[in-house]
Design a protein around this motif. Sequence first.
Motif, PDB file in Angstrom:
ATOM      1  N   GLN A 286       0.845  -1.194   0.000  1.00  0.00           N
ATOM      2  CA  GLN A 286       0.000   0.000   0.000  1.00  0.00           C
ATOM      3  C   GLN A 286       0.875   1.236   0.000  1.00  0.00           C
ATOM      4  O   GLN A 286       1.724   1.428   0.862  1.00  0.00           O
ATOM      5  N   ARG A 287       0.684   2.034  -1.008  1.00  0.00           N
ATOM      6  CA  ARG A 287       1.363   3.310  -1.150  1.00  0.00           C
ATOM      7  C   ARG A 287       0.305   4.344  -1.496  1.00  0.00           C
ATOM      8  O   ARG A 287      -0.851   4.021  -1.730  1.00  0.00           O
ATOM      9  N   GLU A 288       0.719   5.593  -1.623  1.00  0.00           N
ATOM     10  CA  GLU A 288      -0.226   6.642  -1.994  1.00  0.00           C
ATOM     11  C   GLU A 288      -0.871   6.302  -3.340  1.00  0.00           C
ATOM     12  O   GLU A 288      -0.179   6.052  -4.319  1.00  0.00           O
ATOM     13  N   GLN A 289      -2.170   6.250  -3.376  1.00  0.00           N
ATOM     14  CA  GLN A 289      -2.970   5.963  -4.570  1.00  0.00           C
ATOM     15  C   GLN A 289      -2.750   4.567  -5.153  1.00  0.00           C
ATOM     16  O   GLN A 289      -3.157   4.293  -6.278  1.00  0.00           O
ATOM     17  N   LEU A 290      -2.076   3.663  -4.423  1.00  0.00           N
ATOM     18  CA  LEU A 290      -1.811   2.321  -4.941  1.00  0.00           C
ATOM     19  C   LEU A 290      -1.997   1.280  -3.846  1.00  0.00           C
ATOM     20  O   LEU A 290      -1.450   1.414  -2.749  1.00  0.00           O
TER      21      LEU A 290
ATOM     22  N   ASP B  23       3.600  10.815 -15.372  1.00  0.00           N
ATOM     23  CA  ASP B  23       2.384  10.025 -15.595  1.00  0.00           C
ATOM     24  C   ASP B  23       2.612   8.868 -16.561  1.00  0.00           C
ATOM     25  O   ASP B  23       1.765   7.982 -16.668  1.00  0.00           O
TER      26      ASP B  23
ATOM     27  N   LEU C  24      -5.433   1.347  -8.341  1.00  0.00           N
ATOM     28  CA  LEU C  24      -4.519   2.437  -8.665  1.00  0.00           C
ATOM     29  C   LEU C  24      -5.340   3.658  -9.045  1.00  0.00           C
ATOM     30  O   LEU C  24      -6.118   3.608 -10.003  1.00  0.00           O
ATOM     31  N   ASN C  25      -5.193   4.716  -8.266  1.00  0.00           N
ATOM     32  CA  ASN C  25      -5.944   5.954  -8.502  1.00  0.00           C
ATOM     33  C   ASN C  25      -7.443   5.691  -8.616  1.00  0.00           C
ATOM     34  O   ASN C  25      -8.125   6.261  -9.465  1.00  0.00           O
ATOM     35  N   GLY C  26      -7.948   4.774  -7.772  1.00  0.00           N
ATOM     36  CA  GLY C  26      -9.377   4.484  -7.730  1.00  0.00           C
ATOM     37  C   GLY C  26      -9.868   3.488  -8.755  1.00  0.00           C
ATOM     38  O   GLY C  26     -11.045   3.144  -8.770  1.00  0.00           O
TER      39      GLY C  26
ATOM     40  N   GLN D  50       5.043   6.599  -9.192  1.00  0.00           N
ATOM     41  CA  GLN D  50       5.061   5.538  -8.185  1.00  0.00           C
ATOM     42  C   GLN D  50       6.458   4.927  -8.072  1.00  0.00           C
ATOM     43  O   GLN D  50       6.933   4.615  -6.980  1.00  0.00           O
TER      44      GLN D  50
ATOM     45  N   SER E 214      -9.796  -0.313 -10.205  1.00  0.00           N
ATOM     46  CA  SER E 214      -9.399  -1.668  -9.802  1.00  0.00           C
ATOM     47  C   SER E 214      -9.110  -2.529 -11.023  1.00  0.00           C
ATOM     48  O   SER E 214      -9.656  -2.316 -12.110  1.00  0.00           O
TER      49      SER E 214
ATOM     50  N   ARG F 161      -5.257  -5.013  -8.000  1.00  0.00           N
ATOM     51  CA  ARG F 161      -4.614  -3.711  -7.876  1.00  0.00           C
ATOM     52  C   ARG F 161      -5.675  -2.620  -7.925  1.00  0.00           C
ATOM     53  O   ARG F 161      -6.596  -2.666  -8.723  1.00  0.00           O
TER      54      ARG F 161
END
Length: 131
Positions: A9-13, A93, A43-45, A73, A47, A41
Amino acid sequence: MGTEFNVKQREQLLEVECYEGQVAIFHSGQPIDLKAGHSFRLLNGVSQTGNIDTQFPSWIEGVSSFTSVPFAQVLTEFERQYDITLVTEIDTDMLFTGSFVHHDMALALKTITMPFKLNYSENNNQITLYY
């Protein structure tokens, strides 16, 4: 339910990989049964489920691995592993698939910059990435 799995778990991931047995995941109120050899996964909402072809997480062998994640990331994980600051003058990005080792920063830096033909300069504990 799962006997061998990894959660990152990381920011947005958020990534869950099941290596043996089964893992139950609840996303948006819905259960997802993740069986051995499969991954989930968020990622940024968004799945996504997929397959994995390894028997254990790459970090066990001192490697960070990525599959189609925003380069931001990768850079965040690089900073975390090497306790340095990365300054970017690039598009973070763009998607990255690959890995880098945790024991050799020079090699790791080459590994993440070569696919995008990036240059870099080092100054003390800061690295600047640019085109």
